[in-house]
Design a protein around this motif. Structure first.
Motif, PDB file in Angstrom:
ATOM      1  N   PRO A 131       9.507   0.536  -3.374  1.00 50.74           N
ATOM      2  CA  PRO A 131       8.197   0.811  -2.770  1.00 50.74           C
ATOM      3  C   PRO A 131       7.284   1.527  -3.750  1.00 50.74           C
ATOM      4  O   PRO A 131       7.699   2.461  -4.441  1.00 50.74           O
ATOM      5  N   LYS A 132       6.050   1.070  -3.825  1.00 55.18           N
ATOM      6  CA  LYS A 132       5.099   1.665  -4.762  1.00 55.18           C
ATOM      7  C   LYS A 132       4.392   2.863  -4.101  1.00 55.18           C
ATOM      8  O   LYS A 132       3.918   2.751  -2.975  1.00 55.18           O
ATOM      9  N   PRO A 133       4.304   3.994  -4.793  1.00 53.05           N
ATOM     10  CA  PRO A 133       3.609   5.162  -4.230  1.00 53.05           C
ATOM     11  C   PRO A 133       2.091   5.005  -4.346  1.00 53.05           C
ATOM     12  O   PRO A 133       1.440   5.646  -5.159  1.00 53.05           O
ATOM     13  N   ASN A 134       1.530   4.124  -3.504  1.00 52.09           N
ATOM     14  CA  ASN A 134       0.097   3.873  -3.570  1.00 52.09           C
ATOM     15  C   ASN A 134      -0.487   3.799  -2.158  1.00 52.09           C
ATOM     16  O   ASN A 134       0.226   3.961  -1.152  1.00 52.09           O
ATOM     17  N   LEU A 135      -1.793   3.531  -2.082  1.00 48.40           N
ATOM     18  CA  LEU A 135      -2.469   3.498  -0.792  1.00 48.40           C
ATOM     19  C   LEU A 135      -1.966   2.364   0.092  1.00 48.40           C
ATOM     20  O   LEU A 135      -1.915   2.497   1.321  1.00 48.40           O
ATOM     21  N   THR A 136      -1.590   1.240  -0.520  1.00 49.69           N
ATOM     22  CA  THR A 136      -1.082   0.108   0.271  1.00 49.69           C
ATOM     23  C   THR A 136       0.198   0.495   0.999  1.00 49.69           C
ATOM     24  O   THR A 136       0.370   0.201   2.192  1.00 49.69           O
ATOM     25  N   THR A 137       1.113   1.164   0.286  1.00 53.33           N
ATOM     26  CA  THR A 137       2.360   1.604   0.907  1.00 53.33           C
ATOM     27  C   THR A 137       2.088   2.605   2.022  1.00 53.33           C
ATOM     28  O   THR A 137       2.684   2.534   3.104  1.00 53.33           O
ATOM     29  N   LEU A 138       1.165   3.536   1.760  1.00 54.03           N
ATOM     30  CA  LEU A 138       0.810   4.508   2.790  1.00 54.03           C
ATOM     31  C   LEU A 138       0.213   3.826   4.021  1.00 54.03           C
ATOM     32  O   LEU A 138       0.491   4.215   5.161  1.00 54.03           O
TER      33      LEU A 138
END
Length: 393
Positions: free
Chosen positions: A353-360
């Motif tokens: 999982p990427k720690p970015n806005l999409t994941t959030l």
């Protein structure tokens, strides 16, 4: 006290530094730690025997054909809007590419040993009969829809003929204690990998319990390895087919809990490490994008090499995997990055999982819809946050 099986030994680092053991704890189901939840297995309607095929939709069939031929599959038939491929172990189709407006994974097929099982799925699972089967291999078929919206075909009576796995001639290997290869050199051929068979498919889901129960209920899949979160709840299962005393691959379907419902990757068996290495060079020479490898997995033990198809879908070559009979008890292990592989490069960032806005955004949407609890989200984050190989920093 629980008996602890380790997959490798502690690693020695420089003097004065802490040693980080590269171990994968594995507990048989009846010896798992008390806090680890046992996987509940619903009664099976039927028992699948093998993966039949996977179905993909792609806007450009020509690009898909070039990749799959370079990857080592063989084209059986090309129609205006459909491609059918096979592996060397059987003339029956193992890979379908349909023309579609967008690239997506569309479905999969399972083979059953008894045609009467098709009636069971029709009566008790609402499967629909396929009156005319266009996919090479013949037989009878019914179709269901799984909780992710994928087509799931069940087939009986497919025609495989006599197995004709295409293997390259290999000379014996020399070792420190025996040198059977004398006055001879090793020169494995450079070219496509000659895929022997379709091996497995991996899904990620936001409803882990629902999807795993569905596949166990409808096709009798057996858990081989169960990975659990820090609170002891299962979050990834490697499933094999129930073939009784006949060995089955360590996994043919893998289901992981996550923040999206999607296809993760599919895998295809090749001969050995030389086939992995030479085909990896060949795919690079053709300009295809490499994903991960070469390495050896922990669970399943197979050697691996991952590639992206023209639309970014991961396709794995593998060799030398484990097999188990039905009486082998499931093993339980903590879920973490380090448990994925024994040697090779670290898991690449695109697989995590990427720690970015999409994941959030995905996480927030699941929390809002109550498809994911905050506690479970934290558990998933904790499981994947530990560095896989701390001594490699």
């Amino acid at each position: 006290m629980s008996s602890l099986k380790t997959a490798s030994v502690p690693v020695r680092v420089n003097p004065g530094q802490e040693a980080f053991p590269a171990i994968l704890p594995e507990w048989p189901e009846n010896q798992r730690p008390a806090f680890v939840q046992q996987v509940w297995r619903p009664a099976a309607l039927v028992k699948a025997d093998a993966l039949a095929f996977l179905i993909f939709e792609r806007p450009d069939l020509d690009r898909s054909e070039r990749f799959l031929l370079d990857f080592g599959l063989q084209l059986i038939r090309r129609e205006a809007d459909v491609l059918y491929f096979r592996a060397s172990a059987s003339p029956a189709c193992c890979y379908v590419v349909r023309r579609g407006s967008q690239a997506r994974f569309a479905g999969l097929g399972f083979e059953l040993r008894e045609s009467a099982d098709l009636d069971v799925l029709t009566m008790h699972a609402g499967a629909s009969r396929e009156s005319k089967l266009e996919i090479p291999g013949g037989g009878q078929a019914v179709r269901l829809i799984d909780p992710l919206g994928h087509e799931v075909w069940a087939l009986a009576g497919r025609e495989h003929g006599k197995p004709q796995v295409e293997l390259e001639a290999r000379l014996p290997a020399n070792t420190p204690t025996a040198t059977p290869r004398v006055n001879a050199t090793v020169r494995p051929p450079f070219g496509p990998s000659k895929v022997a068979k379709l091996g497995h498919v991996v899904f990620q889901t936001t409803d882990f319990t629902g999807l795993t129960n569905w596949y166990m209920r409808h096709f009798g899949l057996l858990p081989t390895d169960v990975l659990y979160l820090p609170d002891g709840s299962p979050n990834l299962i490697f499933f094999r087919f129930d073939r009784g005393d006949e060995p089955a691959d360590h996994h043919s379907v893998v289901i992981a809990g996550g923040l999206a419902d999607r296809y993760e990757h599919s895998a295809y068996e090749v001969q050995d490490l030389d086939a992995l290495g030479q085909s990896s060079q060949y795919l690079r020479s053709k300009g295809w994008k490499h994903a991960w490898g070469i390495g050896r997995h922990s669970l399943g033990s197979q050697l691996f090499d991952y590639w992206f198809d023209p639309y970014g879908a991961e396709h794995e070559h593998y060799a030398d995997g484990d097999v188990f009979t039905a009486d082998y008890a499931p093993r339980y292990s903590p879920m973490n990055q380090g448990g994925v592989w024994m040697w090779g490069d670290d898991v690449p960032p695109h697989m995590l999982p990427k720690p970015n806005l999409t994941t959030l955004w995905h996480a927030a949407r699941l929390l809002w819809r109550r498809k994911l609890s905050l506690a479970r989200l934290k558990q998933m984050g904790a499981a994947l946050s530990e560095p896989a190989r701390p001594w490699m920093k």
